[in-house]
Design a protein around this motif. Structure first.
Motif, mmCIF file in Angstrom:
data_model
loop_
_atom_site.group_PDB
_atom_site.id
_atom_site.type_symbol
_atom_site.label_atom_id
_atom_site.label_comp_id
_atom_site.label_asym_id
_atom_site.label_seq_id
_atom_site.Cartn_x
_atom_site.Cartn_y
_atom_site.Cartn_z
ATOM 1 N N PRO A 81 44.527 9.786 19.730
ATOM 2 C CA PRO A 81 44.772 8.394 19.109
ATOM 3 C C PRO A 81 45.793 7.779 20.436
ATOM 4 O O PRO A 81 46.604 8.531 20.979
ATOM 5 C CB PRO A 81 45.764 8.738 18.193
ATOM 6 N N ASN A 82 45.448 6.711 20.821
ATOM 7 C CA ASN A 82 46.525 5.902 21.756
ATOM 8 C C ASN A 82 46.255 6.208 23.105
ATOM 9 O O ASN A 82 46.931 5.955 23.929
ATOM 10 C CB ASN A 82 47.980 5.948 21.259
ATOM 11 N N LYS A 83 45.577 7.232 23.388
ATOM 12 C CA LYS A 83 45.252 7.791 24.810
ATOM 13 C C LYS A 83 43.704 7.753 25.176
ATOM 14 O O LYS A 83 43.479 7.435 26.835
ATOM 15 C CB LYS A 83 45.855 9.002 24.891
ATOM 16 N N GLY A 84 43.071 8.126 24.586
ATOM 17 C CA GLY A 84 41.674 8.077 24.952
ATOM 18 C C GLY A 84 40.679 9.329 24.381
ATOM 19 O O GLY A 84 40.711 9.460 23.350
ATOM 20 N N PHE A 85 40.012 9.915 25.187
ATOM 21 C CA PHE A 85 38.949 11.180 24.778
ATOM 22 C C PHE A 85 39.406 12.329 25.503
ATOM 23 O O PHE A 85 39.509 11.935 26.591
ATOM 24 C CB PHE A 85 37.762 10.414 25.019
ATOM 25 N N ARG A 86 39.321 13.328 24.927
ATOM 26 C CA ARG A 86 39.388 14.738 25.487
ATOM 27 C C ARG A 86 37.951 15.509 25.339
ATOM 28 O O ARG A 86 37.492 15.491 24.497
ATOM 29 C CB ARG A 86 40.485 15.614 24.942
ATOM 30 N N VAL A 87 37.665 15.841 26.830
ATOM 31 C CA VAL A 87 36.533 16.417 26.694
ATOM 32 C C VAL A 87 36.800 17.993 26.182
ATOM 33 O O VAL A 87 37.641 18.571 26.445
ATOM 34 C CB VAL A 87 36.019 16.594 28.562
ATOM 35 N N THR A 88 35.532 18.195 25.245
ATOM 36 C CA THR A 88 35.833 19.582 24.717
ATOM 37 C C THR A 88 35.335 20.627 25.526
ATOM 38 O O THR A 88 34.510 20.648 26.469
ATOM 39 C CB THR A 88 34.782 19.656 23.255
ATOM 40 N N ALA A 89 36.013 21.819 25.545
ATOM 41 C CA ALA A 89 35.740 22.859 26.253
ATOM 42 C C ALA A 89 34.424 23.748 25.615
ATOM 43 O O ALA A 89 34.195 23.720 24.535
ATOM 44 C CB ALA A 89 36.735 24.089 26.457
ATOM 45 N N VAL A 90 33.686 24.497 26.466
ATOM 46 C CA VAL A 90 32.639 25.292 26.110
ATOM 47 C C VAL A 90 32.717 26.698 26.580
ATOM 48 O O VAL A 90 33.002 26.852 28.090
ATOM 49 C CB VAL A 90 31.377 24.852 26.666
#
Length: 230
Positions: A81-90
């Motif tokens: 929220p209010n920042k963007g998107f975080r890439v999920t780890a694998v």
């Protein structure tokens, strides 16, 4: 671990041209972002805003935001929220499992195509195979992943099983090829790229043993070389 790419516009490629394969510009942007994520251009744990990604890829923020929401539904990124998107780890275990499932599906399917696929359909995949080589020579990782995806999914589509293609597409999307940059720097990506042409030639020659060997070697590269974060 491979060095993270700068997020400045000069350090990132423009949105790949997808040849009209998608009717929606939003889907084209999603394809490019997905390829960047798979190639390790977008790193796990990092938070990216839609405006920064738009600048990086030379497009407007709206289709990027919409495309990232699509990727969030696929579990490839999380919204912040209010920042963007975080890439999920694998995890390594997940990568091992994805590769194992792909091997169980793809190797016998492609070997079967050596008996059933017609020459015209196989030859139609040669431009994509050549694009993979060209992208490897240029060190263009996003274009590499795009062409590689089109080649492999197009090849599997010749088996006539839509659900099979969808399963493999999802597995590919969840993979991470963190080692691609290292392969480019070591001059090893080109040899892996040329395996696609080698595979196509073996299929056209109806050489099932060769096809099995090439596919086994190629998927081994995907896991042991490309997907290494070290």
């Amino acid at each position: 671990m491979t060095a993270e790419r700068s997020s400045s516009p000069s350090a990132a490629p423009a949105l790949p041209r997808l040849g009209g394969r998608r009717s929606s510009y939003r889907e084209r942007v999603a394809d490019a972002l997905r390829a960047a994520l798979i190639a390790g251009e977008l790193r796990p744990g990092q938070v990216y805003s839609a405006p920064s990604l738009a600048t990086r890829f030379g497009v407007s923020a709206t289709p990027v935001r919409e495309a990232m929401l699509d990727l969030a539904k696929e579990g490839l990124v999380d919204t912040v929220p209010n920042k963007g998107f975080r890439v999920t780890a694998v995890s390594d275990r997940q990568l091992d499992e994805y590769t194992q499932i792909r091997a169980l599906i793809e190797i016998p399917t492609v070997v079967e195509l050596a008996r059933t696929a017609d020459h015209v359909s196989l030859e139609a995949l040669r431009p994509a195979a050549r694009e993979i080589v060209t992208a490897a020579q240029a060190g263009d990782l996003i274009a590499y992943v795009e062409a590689d995806t089109r080649f492999h999914l197009g090849l599997l589509a010749l088996a006539g099983n839509t659900h099979l293609v969808e399963v493999v597409a999802e597995l590919r999307g969840r993979s991470r090829l963190y080692g691609l940059t290292a392969l480019v720097e070591a001059g090893r990506l080109l040899s892996s790229a040329e395996e696609h042409l080698e595979l196509l030639d073996a299929l056209l020659e109806r050489d099932e043993k060769a096809v099995h060997g090439i596919m086994t070697r190629h998927l081994g590269h995907v896991r042991s070389l490309w997907a290494s974060a070290d």
